[in-house]
Motif scaffolding. Structure first.
Motif, PDB file in Angstrom:
ATOM      1  N   PRO A  73       0.812  -1.225   0.000  1.00  0.00           N
ATOM      2  CA  PRO A  73       0.000   0.000   0.000  1.00  0.00           C
ATOM      3  C   PRO A  73       0.844   1.274   0.000  1.00  0.00           C
ATOM      4  N   ARG A  74       1.967   1.267   0.703  1.00  0.00           N
ATOM      5  CA  ARG A  74       2.821   2.453   0.747  1.00  0.00           C
ATOM      6  C   ARG A  74       3.540   2.650  -0.588  1.00  0.00           C
ATOM      7  N   ILE A  75       3.974   1.545  -1.211  1.00  0.00           N
ATOM      8  CA  ILE A  75       4.601   1.640  -2.528  1.00  0.00           C
ATOM      9  C   ILE A  75       3.603   2.187  -3.540  1.00  0.00           C
ATOM     10  N   LEU A  76       2.386   1.679  -3.473  1.00  0.00           N
ATOM     11  CA  LEU A  76       1.338   2.137  -4.382  1.00  0.00           C
ATOM     12  C   LEU A  76       1.060   3.620  -4.186  1.00  0.00           C
TER      13      LEU A  76
ATOM     14  N   GLN B  43      -1.413  -2.675 -11.026  1.00  0.00           N
ATOM     15  CA  GLN B  43      -1.045  -4.002 -11.513  1.00  0.00           C
ATOM     16  C   GLN B  43       0.442  -4.264 -11.289  1.00  0.00           C
ATOM     17  N   TYR B  44       1.265  -3.254 -11.558  1.00  0.00           N
ATOM     18  CA  TYR B  44       2.711  -3.389 -11.337  1.00  0.00           C
ATOM     19  C   TYR B  44       3.016  -3.699  -9.875  1.00  0.00           C
ATOM     20  N   VAL B  45       2.417  -2.954  -8.960  1.00  0.00           N
ATOM     21  CA  VAL B  45       2.660  -3.160  -7.531  1.00  0.00           C
ATOM     22  C   VAL B  45       2.151  -4.534  -7.095  1.00  0.00           C
ATOM     23  N   HIS B  46       1.005  -4.930  -7.624  1.00  0.00           N
ATOM     24  CA  HIS B  46       0.437  -6.236  -7.269  1.00  0.00           C
ATOM     25  C   HIS B  46       1.351  -7.385  -7.695  1.00  0.00           C
ATOM     26  N   LYS B  47       2.064  -7.210  -8.809  1.00  0.00           N
ATOM     27  CA  LYS B  47       2.901  -8.279  -9.356  1.00  0.00           C
ATOM     28  C   LYS B  47       4.326  -8.273  -8.802  1.00  0.00           C
TER      29      LYS B  47
ATOM     30  N   LEU C  71       3.132  10.177  -8.167  1.00  0.00           N
ATOM     31  CA  LEU C  71       3.953  10.734  -9.245  1.00  0.00           C
ATOM     32  C   LEU C  71       3.053  11.389 -10.286  1.00  0.00           C
ATOM     33  N   ASP C  72       3.491  12.521 -10.810  1.00  0.00           N
ATOM     34  CA  ASP C  72       2.691  13.168 -11.840  1.00  0.00           C
ATOM     35  C   ASP C  72       2.908  12.466 -13.184  1.00  0.00           C
ATOM     36  N   ALA C  73       2.214  12.928 -14.216  1.00  0.00           N
ATOM     37  CA  ALA C  73       2.244  12.249 -15.514  1.00  0.00           C
ATOM     38  C   ALA C  73       3.655  12.152 -16.088  1.00  0.00           C
ATOM     39  N   GLN C  74       4.444  13.227 -15.985  1.00  0.00           N
ATOM     40  CA  GLN C  74       5.795  13.217 -16.530  1.00  0.00           C
ATOM     41  C   GLN C  74       6.691  12.249 -15.772  1.00  0.00           C
ATOM     42  N   ASP C  75       6.573  12.227 -14.437  1.00  0.00           N
ATOM     43  CA  ASP C  75       7.393  11.319 -13.635  1.00  0.00           C
ATOM     44  C   ASP C  75       7.023   9.859 -13.885  1.00  0.00           C
ATOM     45  N   ARG C  76       5.749   9.597 -14.089  1.00  0.00           N
ATOM     46  CA  ARG C  76       5.323   8.226 -14.419  1.00  0.00           C
ATOM     47  C   ARG C  76       5.906   7.813 -15.769  1.00  0.00           C
ATOM     48  N   TYR C  77       5.923   8.744 -16.692  1.00  0.00           N
ATOM     49  CA  TYR C  77       6.468   8.472 -18.020  1.00  0.00           C
ATOM     50  C   TYR C  77       7.955   8.135 -17.941  1.00  0.00           C
ATOM     51  N   LEU C  78       8.688   8.886 -17.123  1.00  0.00           N
ATOM     52  CA  LEU C  78      10.120   8.642 -16.986  1.00  0.00           C
ATOM     53  C   LEU C  78      10.396   7.343 -16.227  1.00  0.00           C
ATOM     54  N   ARG C  79       9.569   7.030 -15.229  1.00  0.00           N
ATOM     55  CA  ARG C  79       9.804   5.828 -14.411  1.00  0.00           C
ATOM     56  C   ARG C  79       9.506   4.552 -15.188  1.00  0.00           C
ATOM     57  N   PHE C  80       8.374   4.530 -15.902  1.00  0.00           N
ATOM     58  CA  PHE C  80       7.946   3.302 -16.556  1.00  0.00           C
ATOM     59  C   PHE C  80       8.205   3.272 -18.061  1.00  0.00           C
ATOM     60  N   GLY C  81       8.552   4.428 -18.636  1.00  0.00           N
ATOM     61  CA  GLY C  81       8.803   4.466 -20.067  1.00  0.00           C
ATOM     62  C   GLY C  81       7.547   4.657 -20.881  1.00  0.00           C
ATOM     63  N   TYR C  82       6.429   4.835 -20.201  1.00  0.00           N
ATOM     64  CA  TYR C  82       5.156   5.093 -20.871  1.00  0.00           C
ATOM     65  C   TYR C  82       4.250   5.803 -19.863  1.00  0.00           C
ATOM     66  N   PRO C  83       3.205   6.485 -20.324  1.00  0.00           N
ATOM     67  CA  PRO C  83       2.327   7.219 -19.401  1.00  0.00           C
ATOM     68  C   PRO C  83       1.429   6.264 -18.615  1.00  0.00           C
ATOM     69  N   ALA C  84       1.979   5.663 -17.567  1.00  0.00           N
ATOM     70  CA  ALA C  84       1.263   4.643 -16.801  1.00  0.00           C
ATOM     71  C   ALA C  84       0.018   5.216 -16.121  1.00  0.00           C
ATOM     72  N   SER C  85      -1.087   4.515 -16.286  1.00  0.00           N
ATOM     73  CA  SER C  85      -2.339   4.907 -15.635  1.00  0.00           C
ATOM     74  C   SER C  85      -2.359   4.373 -14.200  1.00  0.00           C
ATOM     75  N   ASP C  86      -3.330   4.788 -13.422  1.00  0.00           N
ATOM     76  CA  ASP C  86      -3.469   4.287 -12.055  1.00  0.00           C
ATOM     77  C   ASP C  86      -3.633   2.768 -12.065  1.00  0.00           C
ATOM     78  N   ALA C  87      -4.434   2.262 -12.985  1.00  0.00           N
ATOM     79  CA  ALA C  87      -4.681   0.820 -13.056  1.00  0.00           C
ATOM     80  C   ALA C  87      -3.407   0.058 -13.397  1.00  0.00           C
ATOM     81  N   GLN C  88      -2.587   0.600 -14.285  1.00  0.00           N
ATOM     82  CA  GLN C  88      -1.334  -0.065 -14.663  1.00  0.00           C
ATOM     83  C   GLN C  88      -0.345  -0.051 -13.507  1.00  0.00           C
ATOM     84  N   ILE C  89      -0.326   1.023 -12.744  1.00  0.00           N
ATOM     85  CA  ILE C  89       0.556   1.085 -11.585  1.00  0.00           C
ATOM     86  C   ILE C  89       0.093   0.101 -10.515  1.00  0.00           C
TER      87      ILE C  89
END
Length: 248
Positions: free
Chosen positions: A53-56, A82-86, A62-80
């Motif tokens: 929960p804290r990682i999530l 899923q990433y944390v769950h996995k 993270l704002d849209a630009q930071d999500r883009y830099l972290r994941f390499g694509y504009p990650a949505s809330d649902a995609q994030i």
């Protein structure tokens, strides 16, 4: 730049070093009797499944630009989510830095089953990191990178790999400063850092930092609980208030 654990391998510690850097790293002035490894120490704690929960919360912050830099694509809330769950905490390693409110302000992920792994070749691990905007400029990304290098060495990993957008200059700067080979391919870049073998010093430093970070976390936890108790006490006193007898 040296590697985490090198500080304990210098002659004054009586340990041999088979991969000593050519020059000593620059450190800020220290007070008398201050151990050099404490000069830039940051409490970095290993994260576990209970911290999802804290990682999530950190990644969703993270704002849209930071999500883009972290994941390499504009990650949505649902995609994030899923990433944390996995996240596989048994296979991989996840580290974090907590603030005084026990909120994660920086998170690093060492993925030991990187897509670039080649059967029969030396082991390689992939590194990813994110730092909250409010915590930028404090060197947290670099410190998490150093921690990742130390743990990768201790797990006999040969190469640390980074896949980042070419515009993620902060991440690529950290990699280059560490001596990584960076190859740019249009909008994307890849970096490989060859790691020296682990030593007694790297294992000792990892243990020392883990224990110190755990103590720091416990102190913050107790401080937060005490502050909550004081707030509750103040609220009770405010609700009671002075007693004024009613006039007849």
């Amino acid at each position: 730049m040296g590697y985490p654990g090198d500080i304990l391998s210098r002659p004054k510690y009586g340990l041999d070093r088979h991969d000593r850097p050519q020059s000593e790293p620059q450190t800020p002035p220290q007070g008398p009797g201050t151990p050099s490894w404490l000069a830039n120490w940051v409490p970095i704690r290993a994260l576990a499944p209970r911290h999802r929960p804290r990682i999530l919360a950190h990644l969703l912050g993270l704002d849209a630009q930071d999500r883009y830099l972290r994941f390499g694509y504009p990650a949505s809330d649902a995609q994030i989510e899923q990433y944390v769950h996995k996240l596989d905490f048994e296979r991989d390693e996840v580290f974090g830095i907590f603030n005084r409110r026990l909120q994660l302000i920086a998170v690093a992920h060492l993925a030991y089953q990187a897509p670039q792994q080649v059967r029969g070749q030396p082991a390689m691990v992939e590194f990813g990191v994110s730092v909250s905007k409010s915590a930028r400029g404090r060197g947290y990304g670099a410190r998490l990178f150093q921690r990742a290098v130390m743990h990768a060495r201790n797990r006999q990993v040969d190469t640390l790999y980074i896949h980042a957008l070419s515009e993620n200059t902060a991440m690529l700067k950290i990699a280059r400063k560490a001596g990584a080979t960076v190859v740019r391919d249009g909008s994307e870049s890849q970096a490989w850092l060859k790691l020296p073998p682990d030593t007694l010093a790297t294992h000792f430093e990892a243990l020392l930092e883990t224990q110190a970070a755990e103590m720091d976390y416990r102190l913050k936890l107790h401080a937060r609980r005490f502050a909550e108790w004081l707030d509750a006490l103040a609220e009770v006193k405010a609700n009671i208030g002075p007693h004024h007898p009613s006039s007849s």
